[in-house]
Design a protein around this motif. Structure first.
Motif, PDB file in Angstrom:
ATOM      1  N   SER A  19       0.847  -1.189   0.000  1.00 29.74           N
ATOM      2  CA  SER A  19       0.000   0.000   0.000  1.00 29.74           C
ATOM      3  C   SER A  19       0.881   1.237   0.000  1.00 29.74           C
ATOM      4  O   SER A  19       1.967   1.249   0.575  1.00 29.74           O
ATOM      5  CB  SER A  19      -0.952   0.013   1.189  1.00 29.74           C
ATOM      6  N   ILE A  20       0.387   2.247  -0.689  1.00 30.79           N
ATOM      7  CA  ILE A  20       1.025   3.563  -0.728  1.00 30.79           C
ATOM      8  C   ILE A  20      -0.030   4.553  -0.261  1.00 30.79           C
ATOM      9  O   ILE A  20      -1.122   4.614  -0.839  1.00 30.79           O
ATOM     10  CB  ILE A  20       1.521   3.927  -2.142  1.00 30.79           C
ATOM     11  N   ALA A  21       0.272   5.312   0.793  1.00 25.20           N
ATOM     12  CA  ALA A  21      -0.685   6.262   1.382  1.00 25.20           C
ATOM     13  C   ALA A  21      -2.005   5.557   1.702  1.00 25.20           C
ATOM     14  O   ALA A  21      -3.084   6.070   1.413  1.00 25.20           O
ATOM     15  CB  ALA A  21      -0.892   7.461   0.469  1.00 25.20           C
ATOM     16  N   LYS A  22      -1.910   4.350   2.228  1.00 26.46           N
ATOM     17  CA  LYS A  22      -3.048   3.525   2.626  1.00 26.46           C
ATOM     18  C   LYS A  22      -3.894   3.015   1.458  1.00 26.46           C
ATOM     19  O   LYS A  22      -4.979   2.483   1.654  1.00 26.46           O
ATOM     20  CB  LYS A  22      -3.925   4.245   3.645  1.00 26.46           C
ATOM     21  N   VAL A  23      -3.419   3.196   0.230  1.00 27.52           N
ATOM     22  CA  VAL A  23      -4.117   2.677  -0.947  1.00 27.52           C
ATOM     23  C   VAL A  23      -3.467   1.337  -1.321  1.00 27.52           C
ATOM     24  O   VAL A  23      -2.301   1.298  -1.702  1.00 27.52           O
ATOM     25  CB  VAL A  23      -4.031   3.663  -2.138  1.00 27.52           C
ATOM     26  N   PRO A  24      -4.214   0.226  -1.195  1.00 26.45           N
ATOM     27  CA  PRO A  24      -3.629  -1.067  -1.548  1.00 26.45           C
ATOM     28  C   PRO A  24      -3.433  -1.186  -3.060  1.00 26.45           C
ATOM     29  O   PRO A  24      -4.250  -0.716  -3.854  1.00 26.45           O
ATOM     30  CB  PRO A  24      -4.661  -2.076  -1.040  1.00 26.45           C
ATOM     31  N   TYR A  25      -2.311  -1.820  -3.436  1.00 23.99           N
ATOM     32  CA  TYR A  25      -2.009  -2.004  -4.855  1.00 23.99           C
ATOM     33  C   TYR A  25      -1.430  -3.397  -5.070  1.00 23.99           C
ATOM     34  O   TYR A  25      -0.973  -4.062  -4.150  1.00 23.99           O
ATOM     35  CB  TYR A  25      -1.027  -0.950  -5.357  1.00 23.99           C
ATOM     36  N   ALA A  55      -5.170  -1.046  -8.193  1.00 23.82           N
ATOM     37  CA  ALA A  55      -5.258  -0.317  -6.930  1.00 23.82           C
ATOM     38  C   ALA A  55      -6.723  -0.174  -6.539  1.00 23.82           C
ATOM     39  O   ALA A  55      -7.611  -0.202  -7.397  1.00 23.82           O
ATOM     40  CB  ALA A  55      -4.610   1.057  -7.055  1.00 23.82           C
ATOM     41  N   SER A  56      -6.969  -0.001  -5.224  1.00 22.72           N
ATOM     42  CA  SER A  56      -8.342   0.078  -4.729  1.00 22.72           C
ATOM     43  C   SER A  56      -8.490   1.164  -3.679  1.00 22.72           C
ATOM     44  O   SER A  56      -7.570   1.430  -2.907  1.00 22.72           O
ATOM     45  CB  SER A  56      -8.760  -1.253  -4.093  1.00 22.72           C
ATOM     46  N   LEU A  57      -9.658   1.776  -3.675  1.00 20.47           N
ATOM     47  CA  LEU A  57     -10.084   2.647  -2.574  1.00 20.47           C
ATOM     48  C   LEU A  57     -11.151   1.869  -1.830  1.00 20.47           C
ATOM     49  O   LEU A  57     -12.236   1.614  -2.353  1.00 20.47           O
ATOM     50  CB  LEU A  57     -10.660   3.965  -3.095  1.00 20.47           C
ATOM     51  N   THR A  58     -10.844   1.452  -0.615  1.00 18.10           N
ATOM     52  CA  THR A  58     -11.745   0.585   0.140  1.00 18.10           C
ATOM     53  C   THR A  58     -12.831   1.386   0.840  1.00 18.10           C
ATOM     54  O   THR A  58     -12.742   2.603   0.984  1.00 18.10           O
ATOM     55  CB  THR A  58     -10.958  -0.227   1.171  1.00 18.10           C
ATOM     56  N   LYS A  59     -13.841   0.668   1.318  1.00 17.93           N
ATOM     57  CA  LYS A  59     -14.940   1.325   2.028  1.00 17.93           C
ATOM     58  C   LYS A  59     -14.455   1.991   3.304  1.00 17.93           C
ATOM     59  O   LYS A  59     -15.008   2.998   3.732  1.00 17.93           O
ATOM     60  CB  LYS A  59     -16.064   0.336   2.317  1.00 17.93           C
ATOM     61  N   ALA A  60     -13.384   1.470   3.914  1.00 28.51           N
ATOM     62  CA  ALA A  60     -12.824   2.106   5.111  1.00 28.51           C
ATOM     63  C   ALA A  60     -12.235   3.480   4.786  1.00 28.51           C
ATOM     64  O   ALA A  60     -12.229   4.376   5.622  1.00 28.51           O
ATOM     65  CB  ALA A  60     -11.748   1.219   5.725  1.00 28.51           C
ATOM     66  N   MET A  61     -11.774   3.657   3.543  1.00 25.68           N
ATOM     67  CA  MET A  61     -11.171   4.929   3.134  1.00 25.68           C
ATOM     68  C   MET A  61     -12.220   5.953   2.715  1.00 25.68           C
ATOM     69  O   MET A  61     -12.046   7.143   2.921  1.00 25.68           O
ATOM     70  CB  MET A  61     -10.189   4.690   1.982  1.00 25.68           C
ATOM     71  N   THR A  62     -13.295   5.480   2.086  1.00 23.57           N
ATOM     72  CA  THR A  62     -14.298   6.396   1.546  1.00 23.57           C
ATOM     73  C   THR A  62     -15.465   6.626   2.490  1.00 23.57           C
ATOM     74  O   THR A  62     -16.204   7.590   2.320  1.00 23.57           O
ATOM     75  CB  THR A  62     -14.848   5.862   0.209  1.00 23.57           C
ATOM     76  N   GLY A  63     -15.658   5.713   3.445  1.00 17.74           N
ATOM     77  CA  GLY A  63     -16.813   5.811   4.327  1.00 17.74           C
ATOM     78  C   GLY A  63     -18.089   5.335   3.659  1.00 17.74           C
ATOM     79  O   GLY A  63     -19.167   5.414   4.243  1.00 17.74           O
ATOM     80  N   LEU A  64     -17.998   4.826   2.444  1.00 17.40           N
ATOM     81  CA  LEU A  64     -19.153   4.311   1.703  1.00 17.40           C
ATOM     82  C   LEU A  64     -19.112   2.787   1.725  1.00 17.40           C
ATOM     83  O   LEU A  64     -18.041   2.192   1.871  1.00 17.40           O
ATOM     84  CB  LEU A  64     -19.108   4.814   0.257  1.00 17.40           C
ATOM     85  N   PRO A  65     -20.253   2.132   1.534  1.00 20.12           N
ATOM     86  CA  PRO A  65     -20.263   0.663   1.523  1.00 20.12           C
ATOM     87  C   PRO A  65     -19.820   0.087   0.173  1.00 20.12           C
ATOM     88  O   PRO A  65     -20.316  -0.938  -0.277  1.00 20.12           O
ATOM     89  CB  PRO A  65     -21.717   0.325   1.821  1.00 20.12           C
ATOM     90  N   VAL A  66     -18.900   0.752  -0.497  1.00 18.69           N
ATOM     91  CA  VAL A  66     -18.401   0.290  -1.793  1.00 18.69           C
ATOM     92  C   VAL A  66     -16.879   0.365  -1.814  1.00 18.69           C
ATOM     93  O   VAL A  66     -16.265   1.137  -1.084  1.00 18.69           O
ATOM     94  CB  VAL A  66     -18.973   1.114  -2.969  1.00 18.69           C
ATOM     95  N   THR A  67     -16.298  -0.442  -2.678  1.00 17.14           N
ATOM     96  CA  THR A  67     -14.868  -0.396  -2.957  1.00 17.14           C
ATOM     97  C   THR A  67     -14.706  -0.048  -4.427  1.00 17.14           C
ATOM     98  O   THR A  67     -15.361  -0.642  -5.292  1.00 17.14           O
ATOM     99  CB  THR A  67     -14.203  -1.755  -2.658  1.00 17.14           C
ATOM    100  N   PHE A  68     -13.864   0.923  -4.733  1.00 14.37           N
ATOM    101  CA  PHE A  68     -13.555   1.325  -6.097  1.00 14.37           C
ATOM    102  C   PHE A  68     -12.184   0.758  -6.457  1.00 14.37           C
ATOM    103  O   PHE A  68     -11.218   0.970  -5.724  1.00 14.37           O
ATOM    104  CB  PHE A  68     -13.522   2.847  -6.233  1.00 14.37           C
ATOM    105  N   SER A  69     -12.105   0.048  -7.573  1.00 10.07           N
ATOM    106  CA  SER A  69     -10.841  -0.547  -8.005  1.00 10.07           C
ATOM    107  C   SER A  69     -10.538  -0.119  -9.434  1.00 10.07           C
ATOM    108  O   SER A  69     -11.439  -0.028 -10.273  1.00 10.07           O
ATOM    109  CB  SER A  69     -10.898  -2.071  -7.943  1.00 10.07           C
ATOM    110  N   LEU A  70      -9.256   0.121  -9.698  1.00 15.35           N
ATOM    111  CA  LEU A  70      -8.784   0.516 -11.025  1.00 15.35           C
ATOM    112  C   LEU A  70      -7.650  -0.413 -11.413  1.00 15.35           C
ATOM    113  O   LEU A  70      -6.765  -0.695 -10.595  1.00 15.35           O
ATOM    114  CB  LEU A  70      -8.291   1.965 -11.005  1.00 15.35           C
TER     115      LEU A  70
END
Length: 98
Positions: A19-25, A55-70
Motif C-alpha cells: 500500500s502507498i498512502a493507505k491505498v492497496p495495490y 489499486a483500490s479505494l476501500t470502504k474504510a477509506m471512503t466511508g461508503l459501503p463500496v470499494t472502487f478498483s482501477l
C-alpha cells in the motif's frame, strides 16, 4: 493450420503488493521468451512483456459501503500485437446498509 504454435516458453514473473498512502495495490510483470514447438520452431525467439497494476479505494477509506478498483494492463513484444487495457470496478458490500 498447424495447431499449437508455441509450446516452448521460458518465463520470468514477479508480483508485488502493498500500500502507498493507505491505498492497496498489486503489480505483476511477466517476461517470456517464446521458441515455437519442437516440430515447428520459430525462426528466432519472440519476447513478450505483460504488465498489470491494480489499486483500490476501500470502504474504510471512503466511508461508503463500496470499494472502487482501477486496473491498468499492457502487453508489448513480438509474439502478440501491443495492447493496453483498463478496468474500473465498483463493488458493493451488501452487509452495510444506508
Amino acid at each position: 493450420c498447424r495447431g499449437i504454435m508455441n509450446s516452448r516458453v521460458r518465463g520470468y514473473h514477479i508480483g508485488v503488493d502493498g500500500s502507498i498512502a493507505k491505498v492497496p495495490y498489486r503489480f505483476k510483470a511477466t517476461f517470456t521468451e517464446n521458441f515455437g514447438t519442437y516440430f515447428y520452431p520459430l525462426p528466432s525467439k519472440l519476447c513478450q512483456l505483460s504488465l498489470a497494476l491494480e489499486a483500490s479505494l476501500t470502504k474504510a477509506m471512503t466511508g461508503l459501503p463500496v470499494t472502487f478498483s482501477l486496473g491498468v494492463y499492457g502487453d508489448v513484444g513480438k509474439l502478440y500485437q501491443n495492447s493496453a487495457g483498463l478496468t474500473l470496478k465498483v463493488t458493493y458490500d451488501e452487509s452495510c446498509r444506508f
